[in-house]
Write a protein that holds these residues in place. Sequence first.
Motif, PDB file in Angstrom:
ATOM      1  N   GLY A  48      46.553  67.508  58.005  1.00 17.01           N
ATOM      2  CA  GLY A  48      45.651  68.210  57.094  1.00 17.01           C
ATOM      3  C   GLY A  48      46.385  68.785  55.905  1.00 17.01           C
ATOM      4  N   ARG A  49      45.623  69.413  55.040  1.00 19.54           N
ATOM      5  CA  ARG A  49      46.238  70.046  53.875  1.00 19.54           C
ATOM      6  C   ARG A  49      45.720  71.474  53.733  1.00 19.54           C
ATOM      7  N   ASP A  50      46.552  72.316  53.152  1.00 17.61           N
ATOM      8  CA  ASP A  50      46.170  73.704  52.926  1.00 17.61           C
ATOM      9  C   ASP A  50      45.147  73.761  51.797  1.00 17.61           C
ATOM     10  N   ASN A  51      44.158  74.622  51.968  1.00 14.73           N
ATOM     11  CA  ASN A  51      43.108  74.754  50.973  1.00 14.73           C
ATOM     12  C   ASN A  51      42.572  76.182  51.023  1.00 14.73           C
ATOM     13  N   MET A  52      41.817  76.551  50.008  1.00  9.39           N
ATOM     14  CA  MET A  52      41.126  77.835  49.972  1.00  9.39           C
ATOM     15  C   MET A  52      39.638  77.536  49.867  1.00  9.39           C
ATOM     16  N   THR A  53      38.815  78.209  50.678  1.00  4.69           N
ATOM     17  CA  THR A  53      37.377  77.971  50.643  1.00  4.69           C
ATOM     18  C   THR A  53      36.654  79.227  50.167  1.00  4.69           C
ATOM     19  N   ALA A  54      35.490  78.997  49.580  1.00  4.15           N
ATOM     20  CA  ALA A  54      34.675  80.113  49.097  1.00  4.15           C
ATOM     21  C   ALA A  54      34.259  80.985  50.278  1.00  4.15           C
ATOM     22  N   PRO A  55      34.205  82.292  50.102  1.00  3.18           N
ATOM     23  CA  PRO A  55      33.996  83.196  51.234  1.00  3.18           C
ATOM     24  C   PRO A  55      32.542  83.390  51.671  1.00  3.18           C
ATOM     25  N   GLU A  56      31.557  82.977  50.883  1.00  7.43           N
ATOM     26  CA  GLU A  56      30.161  83.330  51.168  1.00  7.43           C
ATOM     27  C   GLU A  56      29.679  82.830  52.532  1.00  7.43           C
ATOM     28  N   ALA A  57      29.776  81.524  52.778  1.00  6.83           N
ATOM     29  CA  ALA A  57      29.283  80.965  54.045  1.00  6.83           C
ATOM     30  C   ALA A  57      30.124  81.451  55.221  1.00  6.83           C
ATOM     31  N   ILE A  63      33.770  85.516  59.391  1.00  4.05           N
ATOM     32  CA  ILE A  63      35.141  85.236  58.961  1.00  4.05           C
ATOM     33  C   ILE A  63      35.284  85.762  57.543  1.00  4.05           C
ATOM     34  N   THR A  64      36.037  86.839  57.384  1.00  2.40           N
ATOM     35  CA  THR A  64      36.172  87.443  56.062  1.00  2.40           C
ATOM     36  C   THR A  64      37.636  87.665  55.713  1.00  2.40           C
ATOM     37  N   ASN A  65      37.878  87.690  54.420  1.00  2.00           N
ATOM     38  CA  ASN A  65      39.202  87.971  53.886  1.00  2.00           C
ATOM     39  C   ASN A  65      39.055  89.010  52.777  1.00  2.00           C
ATOM     40  N   GLN A  66      38.301  90.058  53.070  1.00  2.00           N
ATOM     41  CA  GLN A  66      38.053  91.157  52.141  1.00  2.00           C
ATOM     42  C   GLN A  66      37.480  90.661  50.814  1.00  2.00           C
ATOM     43  N   GLY A  67      36.538  89.701  50.892  1.00  2.00           N
ATOM     44  CA  GLY A  67      35.868  89.194  49.707  1.00  2.00           C
ATOM     45  C   GLY A  67      36.613  88.107  48.958  1.00  2.00           C
ATOM     46  N   ARG A  68      37.833  87.810  49.368  1.00  2.00           N
ATOM     47  CA  ARG A  68      38.617  86.763  48.704  1.00  2.00           C
ATOM     48  C   ARG A  68      38.395  85.425  49.404  1.00  2.00           C
ATOM     49  N   ASP A  69      38.837  84.340  48.758  1.00  2.00           N
ATOM     50  CA  ASP A  69      38.743  83.017  49.362  1.00  2.00           C
ATOM     51  C   ASP A  69      39.467  82.988  50.705  1.00  2.00           C
ATOM     52  N   ILE A  70      39.011  82.088  51.574  1.00  2.00           N
ATOM     53  CA  ILE A  70      39.546  81.993  52.931  1.00  2.00           C
ATOM     54  C   ILE A  70      40.601  80.884  52.979  1.00  2.00           C
ATOM     55  N   VAL A 120      28.321  80.074  65.314  1.00  2.00           N
ATOM     56  CA  VAL A 120      27.328  80.338  64.275  1.00  2.00           C
ATOM     57  C   VAL A 120      27.199  79.088  63.412  1.00  2.00           C
ATOM     58  N   SER A 121      25.973  78.797  62.981  1.00  2.00           N
ATOM     59  CA  SER A 121      25.733  77.674  62.073  1.00  2.00           C
ATOM     60  C   SER A 121      25.085  78.202  60.797  1.00  2.00           C
ATOM     61  N   VAL A 122      25.506  77.628  59.661  1.00  2.00           N
ATOM     62  CA  VAL A 122      25.056  78.099  58.353  1.00  2.00           C
ATOM     63  C   VAL A 122      24.642  76.906  57.493  1.00  2.00           C
ATOM     64  N   ARG A 123      23.581  77.089  56.759  1.00  2.00           N
ATOM     65  CA  ARG A 123      23.111  76.121  55.762  1.00  2.00           C
ATOM     66  C   ARG A 123      23.423  76.717  54.390  1.00  2.00           C
ATOM     67  N   TYR A 124      24.039  75.909  53.517  1.00  2.00           N
ATOM     68  CA  TYR A 124      24.432  76.403  52.201  1.00  2.00           C
ATOM     69  C   TYR A 124      23.974  75.408  51.143  1.00  2.00           C
ATOM     70  N   ALA A 125      22.872  75.727  50.477  1.00  2.00           N
ATOM     71  CA  ALA A 125      22.335  74.872  49.417  1.00  2.00           C
ATOM     72  C   ALA A 125      23.225  74.955  48.181  1.00  2.00           C
ATOM     73  N   ARG A 126      23.319  73.860  47.468  1.00  2.00           N
ATOM     74  CA  ARG A 126      24.184  73.793  46.286  1.00  2.00           C
ATOM     75  C   ARG A 126      23.850  74.889  45.273  1.00  2.00           C
ATOM     76  N   ASN A 127      22.584  75.132  45.019  1.00  2.00           N
ATOM     77  CA  ASN A 127      22.188  76.136  44.032  1.00  2.00           C
ATOM     78  C   ASN A 127      21.537  77.351  44.684  1.00  2.00           C
ATOM     79  N   GLY A 128      21.984  77.695  45.863  1.00  5.55           N
ATOM     80  CA  GLY A 128      21.385  78.830  46.559  1.00  5.55           C
ATOM     81  C   GLY A 128      22.429  79.672  47.257  1.00  5.55           C
ATOM     82  N   LYS A 129      21.932  80.459  48.181  1.00  5.09           N
ATOM     83  CA  LYS A 129      22.812  81.322  48.970  1.00  5.09           C
ATOM     84  C   LYS A 129      22.879  80.777  50.397  1.00  5.09           C
TER      85      LYS A 129
END
Length: 157
Positions: A48-57, A63-70, A120-129
Amino acid sequence: MSILGSTRRGFLLSAPLLPLAACATTPSPRHTLSPRGDRLVALIQRTGRDNMTAPEAFALMGITNQGRDIPVRQLADDGPDGRYVVNLVNIRQYHEFVFQRRQGDVLILHSADTAFKRLVSVRYARNGKPTVIADTAFAERDFQQQTAFWFDRIPGR
């Protein structure tokens, strides 16, 4: 025999049992590594490779990183019905997986422990929350499909 001698003798006789008593009261860990989970962790760490993901989902999954990317270690591959991604997350000091795939303009994400128990399962629409998936039958079916995809790619099945 004095009281001090009997107290000391009682302590010395019971001292070997103290480690057993400590083990009996220690709670079992919530996340245990299954043999298949161990192999998937090794595959992700190796290829695999190291990456940063958006924190919202991820925040909806706890899983939180104090509001920063994960920070994640990520492995992606194309399947017959789209791109599959598995993230290895270690932000809470233990390994956990976040599986994801795109269905049209929606990302479907599932967090799971290393024994492949869906948390937990999450749905994340491209233009939504992002929103938690309330339909557990749909979430479980999609989770099984995503894990089956990765099980086929784990060496040493």
